[in-house]
Design an enzyme around this catalytic site. Sequence first.
Site, PDB file in Angstrom:
ATOM      1  N   ARG A  89       0.818  -1.200   0.000  1.00 28.81           N
ATOM      2  CA  ARG A  89       0.000   0.000   0.000  1.00 28.81           C
ATOM      3  C   ARG A  89       0.855   1.255   0.000  1.00 28.81           C
ATOM      4  O   ARG A  89       0.581   2.197  -0.731  1.00 28.81           O
ATOM      5  CB  ARG A  89      -0.910  -0.008   1.221  1.00 28.81           C
ATOM      6  N   TYR A  90       1.851   1.293   0.859  1.00 28.19           N
ATOM      7  CA  TYR A  90       2.757   2.442   0.923  1.00 28.19           C
ATOM      8  C   TYR A  90       3.960   2.140   0.041  1.00 28.19           C
ATOM      9  O   TYR A  90       4.352   0.989  -0.111  1.00 28.19           O
ATOM     10  CB  TYR A  90       3.255   2.643   2.355  1.00 28.19           C
ATOM     11  N   ARG A  93       7.041   0.095   2.008  1.00 27.96           N
ATOM     12  CA  ARG A  93       6.898  -1.044   2.911  1.00 27.96           C
ATOM     13  C   ARG A  93       5.740  -1.941   2.504  1.00 27.96           C
ATOM     14  O   ARG A  93       4.746  -1.477   1.952  1.00 27.96           O
ATOM     15  CB  ARG A  93       6.758  -0.586   4.363  1.00 27.96           C
ATOM     16  N   CYS A 102      -3.493 -18.589  14.170  1.00 34.44           N
ATOM     17  CA  CYS A 102      -3.088 -17.832  15.356  1.00 34.44           C
ATOM     18  C   CYS A 102      -3.267 -18.714  16.581  1.00 34.44           C
ATOM     19  O   CYS A 102      -4.051 -19.670  16.551  1.00 34.44           O
ATOM     20  CB  CYS A 102      -3.937 -16.574  15.533  1.00 34.44           C
ATOM     21  N   CYS A 106      -8.728 -13.930  17.938  1.00 31.93           N
ATOM     22  CA  CYS A 106      -9.306 -12.740  18.546  1.00 31.93           C
ATOM     23  C   CYS A 106     -10.636 -12.453  17.865  1.00 31.93           C
ATOM     24  O   CYS A 106     -10.715 -12.429  16.637  1.00 31.93           O
ATOM     25  CB  CYS A 106      -8.374 -11.548  18.357  1.00 31.93           C
ATOM     26  N   CYS A 109     -10.686  -9.534  15.204  1.00 33.77           N
ATOM     27  CA  CYS A 109      -9.584  -9.522  14.223  1.00 33.77           C
ATOM     28  C   CYS A 109      -9.950  -8.798  12.927  1.00 33.77           C
ATOM     29  O   CYS A 109     -11.001  -9.038  12.340  1.00 33.77           O
ATOM     30  CB  CYS A 109      -9.196 -10.954  13.896  1.00 33.77           C
ATOM     31  N   ARG A 111      -8.529  -9.274  10.103  1.00 32.26           N
ATOM     32  CA  ARG A 111      -8.442 -10.210   8.968  1.00 32.26           C
ATOM     33  C   ARG A 111      -9.305 -11.434   9.225  1.00 32.26           C
ATOM     34  O   ARG A 111      -9.002 -12.550   8.824  1.00 32.26           O
ATOM     35  CB  ARG A 111      -6.989 -10.612   8.699  1.00 32.26           C
ATOM     36  N   ASP A 269     -11.233  -1.278  12.874  1.00 36.31           N
ATOM     37  CA  ASP A 269     -11.586  -1.229  11.460  1.00 36.31           C
ATOM     38  C   ASP A 269     -13.055  -1.616  11.285  1.00 36.31           C
ATOM     39  O   ASP A 269     -13.621  -2.314  12.122  1.00 36.31           O
ATOM     40  CB  ASP A 269     -10.691  -2.186  10.665  1.00 36.31           C
ATOM     41  N   ASP A 306      -7.211   3.524  10.321  1.00 37.40           N
ATOM     42  CA  ASP A 306      -6.820   3.015   9.009  1.00 37.40           C
ATOM     43  C   ASP A 306      -7.988   3.308   8.071  1.00 37.40           C
ATOM     44  O   ASP A 306      -9.090   2.783   8.260  1.00 37.40           O
ATOM     45  CB  ASP A 306      -6.550   1.506   9.107  1.00 37.40           C
ATOM     46  N   LYS A 313      -3.046   4.840   7.097  1.00 39.50           N
ATOM     47  CA  LYS A 313      -3.309   5.160   8.498  1.00 39.50           C
ATOM     48  C   LYS A 313      -3.120   6.651   8.735  1.00 39.50           C
ATOM     49  O   LYS A 313      -2.195   7.249   8.210  1.00 39.50           O
ATOM     50  CB  LYS A 313      -2.321   4.413   9.399  1.00 39.50           C
TER      51      LYS A 313
HETATM   52  C1  LIG Z   1       0.025  -0.515   8.902  1.00 44.06           C
HETATM   53  C2  LIG Z   1       0.530  -0.908   7.611  1.00 44.06           C
HETATM   54  C3  LIG Z   1       1.887  -0.774   7.285  1.00 44.06           C
HETATM   55  C4  LIG Z   1       2.905  -0.248   8.266  1.00 44.06           C
HETATM   56  O1  LIG Z   1       2.648   1.049   8.627  1.00 44.06           O
HETATM   57  P1  LIG Z   1       3.561   1.810   9.694  1.00 44.06           P
HETATM   58  O2  LIG Z   1       2.807   3.042   9.964  1.00 44.06           O
HETATM   59  O3  LIG Z   1       4.886   2.015   9.043  1.00 44.06           O
HETATM   60  O4  LIG Z   1       3.693   0.908  10.890  1.00 44.06           O
HETATM   61  C5  LIG Z   1       2.282  -1.129   6.025  1.00 44.06           C
HETATM   62  N1  LIG Z   1       1.415  -1.612   5.113  1.00 44.06           N
HETATM   63  C6  LIG Z   1       0.123  -1.768   5.404  1.00 44.06           C
HETATM   64  C7  LIG Z   1      -0.784  -2.317   4.354  1.00 44.06           C
HETATM   65  C8  LIG Z   1      -0.376  -1.433   6.664  1.00 44.06           C
HETATM   66  O5  LIG Z   1      -1.666  -1.602   6.948  1.00 44.06           O
HETATM   67  S1  SF4 Z   2      -5.787 -10.001  15.789  1.00 40.45           S
HETATM   68 FE1  SF4 Z   2      -6.195 -11.553  14.203  1.00 40.45          FE
HETATM   69  S2  SF4 Z   2      -4.218 -11.925  13.250  1.00 40.45           S
HETATM   70 FE2  SF4 Z   2      -3.806 -10.902  15.216  1.00 40.45          FE
HETATM   71  S3  SF4 Z   2      -3.495 -12.569  16.689  1.00 40.45           S
HETATM   72 FE3  SF4 Z   2      -5.652 -12.005  16.786  1.00 40.45          FE
HETATM   73  S4  SF4 Z   2      -6.695 -13.410  15.363  1.00 40.45           S
HETATM   74 FE4  SF4 Z   2      -4.498 -13.443  14.874  1.00 40.45          FE
END
Ligand SMILES: *Cc1c(COP(=O)(O)O)cnc(C)c1O
Ligand code: SF4
Length: 346
Positions: A89-90, A93, A102, A106, A109, A111, A269, A306, A313
């Site tokens: 996305r960025y 990174r 996991c 959670c 979560c 995801r 989210d 986010d 973010k």
């Molecule tokens: C949060 C996130 C990051 C890392 O972001 P930082 O602000 O550098 O910690 C990188 N890629 C994605 C898709 C993210 O959601």
């Molecule tokens: S938040 Fe989601 S990905 Fe993170 S430890 Fe919990 S279940 Fe796993």
Amino acid sequence: MSQWRNSLAAALATPEQLAEHFGTAPGPLQQVALRYPLRITPHYLSLIREPGDPIWRQCVPDPLELTDDQAADPLCEESLSPVPGLIHRYPDRVVWLVANECAVYCRFCMRKRQVGCGAASGTSDIAAVLAYISATPAIRDVILSGGDPLLLSDEQLEELLAGLRKIPHVEIIRIGTRVPVTLPERVTPELCSILRRFHPLYINTHFNHSQEITPESTRACGLLADAGIQLGNQTVLLKGVNDTPQVMKTLMTGLLKIRVRPYYIHQMDLVNGTGHFRTTVDCGIDIIGAIRGHISGLATPYYVIDLAGGKGKVPLLPEDVRREGDKLLLKNYMGEIVEYRNPLIT
Ligand SMILES: *Cc1c(COP(=O)(O)O)cnc(C)c1O
Ligand code: SF4
């Protein structure tokens, strides 16, 4: 079998086991567990003091998970994925989803649509991901996520880290893991001796409540810190778990004592199945206002939202939120003004 694998094998994984443990009826949870898996390690289970407490709420399924109607992937992670299992996305990174399992699932979560739902979804072809990163010199920061990367075996982790370290432009590697909280016995001296070969390595862990700071999690964080790993923490702001300034202050100052630096507090989210945890943005702003300047700057995280649609973010400070009715106008890292609707809490 290693101790941590034994612990995983002994985890509660069905509504029947949960019901047996707490002497309740499994009935209403069966539908929930069919859709979103359940797993609670013996360590995490031992932290529950009473039904409904902050630990319970994070790990015991709730029928409300099935009544939410948000998008499954509001951050558009799937469309920002140049190769399966990688989110870019960025510019500099990437997030690499290296595991989809996991220790504890959670309930909040982000995801939820993928994690714990069988082998195929969300995981990656290691060679394809390494090839993409190698061919993309702008990437200097690779974040291993999932699922929980530390549920991979030592050998698998070593292979991934060695593959990344062969790429000259990858400057730092980060691992996001909840294992210090949910399965602290996973952090072994052997694991640390592997990790320390791949510096600069950062780990962000995920404590949400001071009840999670225990002798076991303290030991796990200490071992990682002694291996020279900088430890950060990402907390999710959760209704009924940590949505008051006092609970957050206790958590943030407690983390510093176990050598973990608070990094982010995340606004929930808008992910399907998690609505019962959502708070307003004002709740987060009150918390950050009560923390900033009142406790050590080192214990002060950013409160971030986010943005939907993969817009990134945005950190929020009490003084820079612009409002228009029930909408907030937020400026992202590209300078775009993005609307965010303050969640209606029922
Ligand atoms: C949060 C996130 C990051 C890392 O972001 P930082 O602000 O550098 O910690 C990188 N890629 C994605 C898709 C993210 O959601
Ligand atoms: S938040 Fe989601 S990905 Fe993170 S430890 Fe919990 S279940 Fe796993």
